[in-house]
Enzyme design. Sequence first.
Site, short mmCIF file in Angstrom:
data_model
loop_
_atom_site.label_atom_id
_atom_site.label_comp_id
_atom_site.label_asym_id
_atom_site.label_seq_id
_atom_site.Cartn_x
_atom_site.Cartn_y
_atom_site.Cartn_z
N GLY A 1 0.84 -1.21 0.00
CA GLY A 1 0.00 0.00 0.00
C GLY A 1 0.86 1.25 0.00
NE ARG B 1 18.42 15.38 -4.91
CZ ARG B 1 17.64 16.46 -4.83
NH1 ARG B 1 17.62 17.20 -3.72
NH2 ARG B 1 16.90 16.83 -5.84
N GLY C 1 5.35 -2.18 3.77
CA GLY C 1 4.86 -2.72 5.04
C GLY C 1 5.50 -4.07 5.35
N GLY D 1 4.61 -7.13 4.72
CA GLY D 1 4.69 -8.07 3.59
C GLY D 1 5.93 -7.78 2.76
CG ASP E 1 -2.67 0.81 7.82
OD1 ASP E 1 -3.58 1.66 7.75
OD2 ASP E 1 -2.50 -0.07 6.96
CE LYS F 1 -19.99 15.77 25.20
NZ LYS F 1 -18.71 16.32 24.77
P1 ADP Z 1 2.69 -4.47 2.71
O1 ADP Z 1 4.14 -4.45 2.37
O2 ADP Z 1 2.07 -3.12 2.65
O3 ADP Z 1 2.42 -5.26 3.98
P2 ADP Z 1 1.77 -6.77 1.14
O4 ADP Z 1 1.51 -7.63 2.33
O5 ADP Z 1 0.78 -6.80 0.03
O6 ADP Z 1 1.93 -5.23 1.51
O7 ADP Z 1 3.19 -7.18 0.56
C1 ADP Z 1 3.74 -6.51 -0.55
C2 ADP Z 1 4.46 -7.50 -1.44
O8 ADP Z 1 5.55 -8.10 -0.74
C3 ADP Z 1 3.63 -8.68 -1.89
O9 ADP Z 1 2.79 -8.38 -3.00
C4 ADP Z 1 4.72 -9.66 -2.29
O10 ADP Z 1 5.25 -9.32 -3.57
C5 ADP Z 1 5.79 -9.40 -1.25
N1 ADP Z 1 5.70 -10.40 -0.16
C6 ADP Z 1 4.78 -10.46 0.83
N2 ADP Z 1 4.99 -11.52 1.63
C7 ADP Z 1 6.07 -12.16 1.14
C8 ADP Z 1 6.80 -13.35 1.50
N3 ADP Z 1 6.46 -14.09 2.55
N4 ADP Z 1 7.87 -13.69 0.75
C9 ADP Z 1 8.24 -12.96 -0.31
N5 ADP Z 1 7.60 -11.84 -0.72
C10 ADP Z 1 6.53 -11.44 -0.01
#
Ligand code: ADP
Length: 320
Positions: free
Chosen positions: A12, A26, A103, A105, A128, A215
Amino acid sequence: MVKRIGVLTSGGDAPGMNAAIRAVTRVALNSGIEVYGVYDGYKGMVEGYIEPLTKSGVGDIIDRGGTILGSARLPEFKDESVRAKAVEQLKKRGIEAIVVIGGDGSYRGAQALTDMGINCIGLPGTIDNDITSTDFTIGFDTALRTIVDAVDKLRDTSSSHHRCSVVEVMGNRCGDLAIWAGIACGAEIVCTSETGFEESEILERLRDLDVIRKKRHAIVIISEKMTDVHQFARKVSLNTGFSGRATVLGHVQRGGSPTPSDRVLASRMGEKAVDLLMQGIGGQCVGIKNNRIISTPIEEALNIPRASRKQLQNLFDRLV
Ligand code: ADP
Protein backbone atom coordinates in the site's frame (compact mmCIF):
# COMPACT_ATOMS: atom_id res chain seq x y z
CA MET A 1 32.04 -1.16 -0.79
CA VAL A 2 28.63 -1.32 -2.47
CA LYS A 3 28.68 0.62 -5.77
CA ARG A 4 25.13 0.38 -7.09
CA ILE A 5 21.85 0.07 -5.22
CA GLY A 6 18.16 0.03 -6.07
CA VAL A 7 15.13 1.49 -4.34
CA LEU A 8 11.49 0.41 -4.60
CA THR A 9 8.12 1.04 -3.02
CA SER A 10 5.84 -1.91 -2.37
CA GLY A 11 2.43 -2.79 -0.94
CA GLY A 12 0.00 0.00 0.00
CA ASP A 13 1.32 3.48 -0.79
CA ALA A 14 1.80 6.17 1.85
CA PRO A 15 2.56 9.91 1.81
CA GLY A 16 6.27 10.39 2.48
CA MET A 17 7.40 7.51 0.28
CA ASN A 18 8.69 10.08 -2.23
CA ALA A 19 10.65 11.86 0.48
CA ALA A 20 12.23 8.49 1.35
CA ILE A 21 13.08 7.77 -2.32
CA ARG A 22 14.65 11.22 -2.58
CA ALA A 23 16.69 10.74 0.61
CA VAL A 24 17.97 7.30 -0.42
CA THR A 25 18.89 8.60 -3.88
CA ARG A 26 20.61 11.81 -2.80
CA VAL A 27 22.47 10.32 0.19
CA ALA A 28 23.70 7.44 -1.95
CA LEU A 29 24.75 9.63 -4.90
CA ASN A 30 26.50 12.01 -2.51
CA SER A 31 28.41 9.00 -1.16
CA GLY A 32 29.52 7.89 -4.64
CA ILE A 33 26.92 5.10 -5.00
CA GLU A 34 24.77 4.79 -8.11
CA VAL A 35 21.03 4.42 -7.61
CA TYR A 36 18.40 2.67 -9.69
CA GLY A 37 14.66 3.03 -9.29
CA VAL A 38 12.76 -0.26 -9.44
CA TYR A 39 9.24 0.57 -10.67
CA ASP A 40 6.04 -1.13 -9.43
CA GLY A 41 7.61 -2.93 -6.49
CA TYR A 42 8.74 -6.54 -6.79
CA LYS A 43 6.70 -6.87 -10.00
CA GLY A 44 8.97 -4.38 -11.77
CA MET A 45 12.00 -6.10 -10.31
CA VAL A 46 11.00 -9.42 -11.87
CA GLU A 47 10.06 -7.77 -15.17
CA GLY A 48 13.17 -5.60 -15.30
CA TYR A 49 11.39 -2.26 -15.10
CA ILE A 50 14.46 -0.62 -13.62
CA GLU A 51 15.91 2.81 -14.48
CA PRO A 52 18.75 4.95 -13.11
CA LEU A 53 17.80 7.77 -10.73
CA THR A 54 19.53 11.13 -10.66
CA LYS A 55 19.63 13.97 -8.14
CA SER A 56 17.45 16.14 -10.36
CA GLY A 57 15.15 13.20 -11.11
CA VAL A 58 14.13 13.14 -7.47
CA GLY A 59 13.76 16.93 -7.31
CA ASP A 60 10.35 18.46 -6.65
CA ILE A 61 8.92 15.29 -5.13
CA ILE A 62 9.43 15.80 -1.39
CA ASP A 63 6.03 17.48 -1.14
CA ARG A 64 4.15 14.97 -3.28
CA GLY A 65 1.96 12.15 -1.97
CA GLY A 66 1.96 8.71 -3.57
CA THR A 67 5.17 7.28 -4.99
CA ILE A 68 6.92 8.23 -8.23
CA LEU A 69 8.13 4.63 -8.50
CA GLY A 70 4.63 3.18 -8.37
CA SER A 71 3.68 0.28 -6.18
CA ALA A 72 2.24 -3.15 -6.84
CA ARG A 73 1.49 -6.47 -5.22
CA LEU A 74 3.01 -9.67 -6.55
CA PRO A 75 1.95 -12.66 -4.42
CA GLU A 76 4.12 -14.94 -6.61
CA PHE A 77 7.19 -13.27 -5.13
CA LYS A 78 6.90 -15.87 -2.36
CA ASP A 79 8.13 -18.47 -4.89
CA GLU A 80 11.88 -18.83 -4.99
CA SER A 81 11.83 -19.34 -8.77
CA VAL A 82 10.14 -15.94 -9.23
CA ARG A 83 12.61 -14.27 -6.91
CA ALA A 84 15.45 -15.90 -8.86
CA LYS A 85 14.26 -13.99 -11.94
CA ALA A 86 14.38 -10.77 -9.93
CA VAL A 87 17.90 -11.51 -8.72
CA GLU A 88 18.94 -12.16 -12.32
CA GLN A 89 17.51 -8.76 -13.40
CA LEU A 90 19.46 -7.03 -10.64
CA LYS A 91 22.73 -8.89 -11.32
CA LYS A 92 22.46 -8.10 -15.03
CA ARG A 93 22.55 -4.41 -14.09
CA GLY A 94 25.17 -4.74 -11.36
CA ILE A 95 22.70 -3.79 -8.61
CA GLU A 96 24.02 -5.28 -5.40
CA ALA A 97 21.55 -4.09 -2.76
CA ILE A 98 18.02 -2.72 -2.41
CA VAL A 99 16.08 -0.35 -0.17
CA VAL A 100 12.49 -1.59 0.15
CA ILE A 101 9.91 0.96 1.31
CA GLY A 102 6.68 -0.76 2.38
CA GLY A 103 4.86 -2.72 5.04
CA ASP A 104 5.57 -6.04 6.71
CA GLY A 105 4.69 -8.07 3.59
CA SER A 106 7.33 -6.10 1.73
CA TYR A 107 9.77 -6.77 4.60
CA ARG A 108 9.24 -10.52 4.10
CA GLY A 109 10.17 -10.12 0.44
CA ALA A 110 13.23 -8.09 1.48
CA GLN A 111 14.37 -10.83 3.85
CA ALA A 112 13.85 -13.52 1.20
CA LEU A 113 15.96 -11.51 -1.28
CA THR A 114 18.67 -10.96 1.33
CA ASP A 115 18.78 -14.74 1.83
CA MET A 116 19.47 -15.02 -1.91
CA GLY A 117 22.49 -12.70 -1.73
CA ILE A 118 20.95 -9.25 -2.37
CA ASN A 119 21.30 -7.15 0.78
CA CYS A 120 17.97 -5.42 1.48
CA ILE A 121 17.01 -2.78 4.02
CA GLY A 122 13.33 -2.16 4.82
CA LEU A 123 11.84 1.26 5.53
CA PRO A 124 8.37 1.38 7.14
CA GLY A 125 6.10 3.05 4.59
CA THR A 126 2.45 2.70 5.60
CA ILE A 127 -0.20 5.02 7.03
CA ASP A 128 -1.42 2.31 9.45
CA ASN A 129 1.47 2.49 11.96
CA ASP A 130 1.16 -1.29 12.15
CA ILE A 131 4.88 -2.09 12.11
CA THR A 132 5.95 -2.95 15.62
CA SER A 133 9.70 -2.37 15.22
CA THR A 134 9.17 1.40 15.01
CA ASP A 135 7.26 3.96 17.05
CA PHE A 136 6.05 5.64 13.85
CA THR A 137 5.79 4.67 10.19
CA ILE A 138 6.23 7.02 7.22
CA GLY A 139 2.75 8.31 6.31
CA PHE A 140 1.04 7.91 9.69
CA ASP A 141 1.31 11.59 10.62
CA THR A 142 -0.06 12.74 7.26
CA ALA A 143 -3.00 10.32 7.40
CA LEU A 144 -3.71 11.44 10.94
CA ARG A 145 -3.81 15.05 9.82
CA THR A 146 -6.20 14.16 6.98
CA ILE A 147 -8.51 12.40 9.44
CA VAL A 148 -8.40 15.27 11.91
CA ASP A 149 -9.23 17.81 9.16
CA ALA A 150 -12.18 15.68 8.03
CA VAL A 151 -13.54 15.06 11.53
CA ASP A 152 -13.23 18.75 12.45
CA LYS A 153 -15.43 19.54 9.47
CA LEU A 154 -17.92 16.80 10.35
CA ARG A 155 -18.12 18.20 13.86
CA ASP A 156 -19.14 21.65 12.55
CA THR A 157 -22.06 20.23 10.62
CA SER A 158 -22.95 17.62 13.27
CA SER A 159 -23.47 20.23 15.96
CA SER A 160 -25.82 22.19 13.70
CA HIS A 161 -28.09 19.16 13.36
CA HIS A 162 -27.88 17.21 16.65
CA ARG A 163 -26.09 14.51 14.78
CA CYS A 164 -23.82 11.63 15.68
CA SER A 165 -21.05 11.21 13.11
CA VAL A 166 -19.77 7.67 12.88
CA VAL A 167 -16.39 7.83 11.15
CA GLU A 168 -14.53 4.78 9.86
CA VAL A 169 -10.75 5.19 9.63
CA MET A 170 -8.02 2.91 8.27
CA GLY A 171 -5.49 1.02 10.37
CA ASN A 172 -5.37 -2.58 9.17
CA ARG A 173 -6.30 -3.88 12.65
CA CYS A 174 -3.96 -1.40 14.32
CA GLY A 175 -6.00 1.16 16.26
CA ASP A 176 -3.39 3.94 16.24
CA LEU A 177 -5.04 6.16 13.60
CA ALA A 178 -8.34 5.84 15.49
CA ILE A 179 -7.06 6.54 18.99
CA TRP A 180 -4.71 9.36 17.97
CA ALA A 181 -7.48 10.95 15.91
CA GLY A 182 -9.91 10.46 18.80
CA ILE A 183 -7.66 12.41 21.13
CA ALA A 184 -6.79 15.07 18.54
CA CYS A 185 -10.42 15.65 17.51
CA GLY A 186 -12.00 15.43 20.94
CA ALA A 187 -14.19 12.52 19.82
CA GLU A 188 -16.73 11.09 22.23
CA ILE A 189 -16.13 7.40 21.53
CA VAL A 190 -13.30 5.42 19.87
CA CYS A 191 -13.44 1.74 18.91
CA THR A 192 -10.32 -0.20 18.00
CA SER A 193 -9.30 -3.85 17.97
CA GLU A 194 -8.04 -3.19 21.50
CA THR A 195 -11.26 -1.72 22.90
CA GLY A 196 -13.57 -4.04 20.94
CA PHE A 197 -17.00 -3.04 19.60
CA GLU A 198 -19.80 -3.56 22.11
CA GLU A 199 -22.77 -2.15 20.24
CA SER A 200 -25.31 -2.00 23.07
CA GLU A 201 -22.78 -0.40 25.41
CA ILE A 202 -21.91 2.28 22.83
CA LEU A 203 -25.59 3.06 22.21
CA GLU A 204 -26.09 3.39 25.98
CA ARG A 205 -23.15 5.82 26.20
CA LEU A 206 -24.60 7.85 23.34
CA ARG A 207 -27.98 8.05 25.11
CA ASP A 208 -26.18 9.36 28.22
CA LEU A 209 -24.30 11.94 26.17
CA ASP A 210 -27.61 13.12 24.74
CA VAL A 211 -29.86 13.00 27.81
CA ILE A 212 -27.49 13.62 30.74
CA ARG A 213 -24.63 15.59 29.19
CA LYS A 214 -26.98 17.39 26.77
CA LYS A 215 -24.37 17.16 23.97
CA ARG A 216 -25.36 18.81 20.70
CA HIS A 217 -23.36 16.29 18.69
CA ALA A 218 -21.21 13.20 19.10
CA ILE A 219 -18.26 11.84 17.13
CA VAL A 220 -17.62 8.09 17.12
CA ILE A 221 -14.37 6.97 15.46
CA ILE A 222 -14.18 3.32 14.49
CA SER A 223 -11.21 1.41 13.07
CA GLU A 224 -11.88 -0.35 9.77
CA LYS A 225 -12.93 -4.01 9.90
CA MET A 226 -14.68 -3.61 13.29
CA THR A 227 -18.29 -3.29 12.09
CA ASP A 228 -20.50 -2.00 9.27
CA VAL A 229 -20.60 1.72 10.12
CA HIS A 230 -23.63 2.41 7.87
CA GLN A 231 -25.72 -0.16 9.72
CA PHE A 232 -24.45 1.10 13.05
CA ALA A 233 -25.36 4.72 12.17
CA ARG A 234 -28.93 3.57 11.44
CA LYS A 235 -29.06 1.95 14.88
CA VAL A 236 -27.87 5.22 16.42
CA SER A 237 -30.81 7.01 14.79
CA LEU A 238 -33.26 4.34 15.99
CA ASN A 239 -31.95 3.96 19.55
CA THR A 240 -30.68 7.38 20.64
CA GLY A 241 -31.74 11.02 20.38
CA PHE A 242 -28.99 11.64 17.81
CA SER A 243 -29.41 11.29 14.08
CA GLY A 244 -26.63 8.89 13.06
CA ARG A 245 -24.58 9.48 9.90
CA ALA A 246 -21.73 7.28 8.71
CA THR A 247 -18.63 8.51 6.88
CA VAL A 248 -16.06 6.08 5.52
CA LEU A 249 -12.94 8.17 4.92
CA GLY A 250 -11.39 5.45 2.72
CA HIS A 251 -8.51 6.14 0.39
CA VAL A 252 -8.41 9.92 0.92
CA GLN A 253 -6.41 8.90 4.02
CA ARG A 254 -3.67 7.55 1.77
CA GLY A 255 -3.24 10.75 -0.23
CA GLY A 256 -2.07 14.31 0.20
CA SER A 257 1.16 16.17 0.62
CA PRO A 258 3.22 14.64 3.47
CA THR A 259 3.46 16.63 6.69
CA PRO A 260 6.84 18.09 7.71
CA SER A 261 7.16 15.32 10.33
CA ASP A 262 6.72 12.60 7.71
CA ARG A 263 9.17 14.31 5.35
CA VAL A 264 11.83 14.55 8.05
CA LEU A 265 11.19 11.00 9.27
CA ALA A 266 11.46 9.64 5.71
CA SER A 267 14.70 11.58 5.16
CA ARG A 268 16.27 10.34 8.40
CA MET A 269 15.26 6.75 7.67
CA GLY A 270 16.45 6.95 4.06
CA GLU A 271 19.86 8.13 5.24
CA LYS A 272 20.08 5.23 7.71
CA ALA A 273 19.20 2.69 5.01
CA VAL A 274 22.07 3.86 2.80
CA ASP A 275 24.50 3.90 5.74
CA LEU A 276 23.61 0.29 6.57
CA LEU A 277 24.09 -0.83 2.97
CA MET A 278 27.44 0.98 2.88
CA GLN A 279 28.48 -1.12 5.87
CA GLY A 280 27.54 -4.26 3.94
CA ILE A 281 24.51 -4.91 6.15
CA GLY A 282 21.26 -6.44 4.83
CA GLY A 283 18.17 -8.10 6.25
CA GLN A 284 17.45 -5.19 8.59
CA CYS A 285 14.66 -2.66 8.82
CA VAL A 286 14.86 0.92 10.00
CA GLY A 287 12.70 2.37 12.73
CA ILE A 288 12.44 5.26 15.15
CA LYS A 289 12.41 4.61 18.90
CA ASN A 290 12.33 7.45 21.40
CA ASN A 291 13.27 9.83 18.56
CA ARG A 292 16.40 7.84 17.68
CA ILE A 293 16.77 6.14 14.31
CA ILE A 294 17.47 2.45 14.86
CA SER A 295 17.69 -0.76 12.86
CA THR A 296 16.39 -4.23 13.72
CA PRO A 297 16.89 -7.58 11.96
CA ILE A 298 13.77 -8.11 9.82
CA GLU A 299 13.16 -11.59 11.20
CA GLU A 300 13.17 -10.21 14.74
CA ALA A 301 11.08 -7.17 13.75
CA LEU A 302 8.30 -9.30 12.27
CA ASN A 303 7.85 -11.08 15.61
CA ILE A 304 7.70 -8.08 17.95
CA PRO A 305 4.22 -7.98 19.55
CA ARG A 306 2.28 -4.72 19.36
CA ALA A 307 2.73 -2.63 22.50
CA SER A 308 -0.46 -1.98 24.43
CA ARG A 309 -2.10 1.40 23.79
CA LYS A 310 -3.81 1.33 27.18
CA GLN A 311 -2.21 4.59 28.29
CA LEU A 312 -3.56 6.44 25.26
CA GLN A 313 -6.96 4.81 25.72
CA ASN A 314 -7.00 5.83 29.40
CA LEU A 315 -6.10 9.38 28.43
CA PHE A 316 -8.90 9.38 25.87
CA ASP A 317 -11.40 8.16 28.48
CA ARG A 318 -10.34 10.89 30.92
CA LEU A 319 -10.84 13.59 28.27
CA VAL A 320 -14.46 12.73 27.41
P1 ADP B 1 2.69 -4.47 2.71
O1 ADP B 1 4.14 -4.45 2.37
O2 ADP B 1 2.07 -3.12 2.65
O3 ADP B 1 2.42 -5.26 3.98
P2 ADP B 1 1.77 -6.77 1.14
O4 ADP B 1 1.51 -7.63 2.33
O5 ADP B 1 0.78 -6.80 0.03
O6 ADP B 1 1.93 -5.23 1.51
O7 ADP B 1 3.19 -7.18 0.56
C1 ADP B 1 3.74 -6.51 -0.55
C2 ADP B 1 4.46 -7.50 -1.44
O8 ADP B 1 5.55 -8.10 -0.74
C3 ADP B 1 3.63 -8.68 -1.89
O9 ADP B 1 2.79 -8.38 -3.00
C4 ADP B 1 4.72 -9.66 -2.29
O10 ADP B 1 5.25 -9.32 -3.57
C5 ADP B 1 5.79 -9.40 -1.25
N1 ADP B 1 5.70 -10.40 -0.16
C6 ADP B 1 4.78 -10.46 0.83
N2 ADP B 1 4.99 -11.52 1.63
C7 ADP B 1 6.07 -12.16 1.14
C8 ADP B 1 6.80 -13.35 1.50
N3 ADP B 1 6.46 -14.09 2.55
N4 ADP B 1 7.87 -13.69 0.75
C9 ADP B 1 8.24 -12.96 -0.31
N5 ADP B 1 7.60 -11.84 -0.72
C10 ADP B 1 6.53 -11.44 -0.01
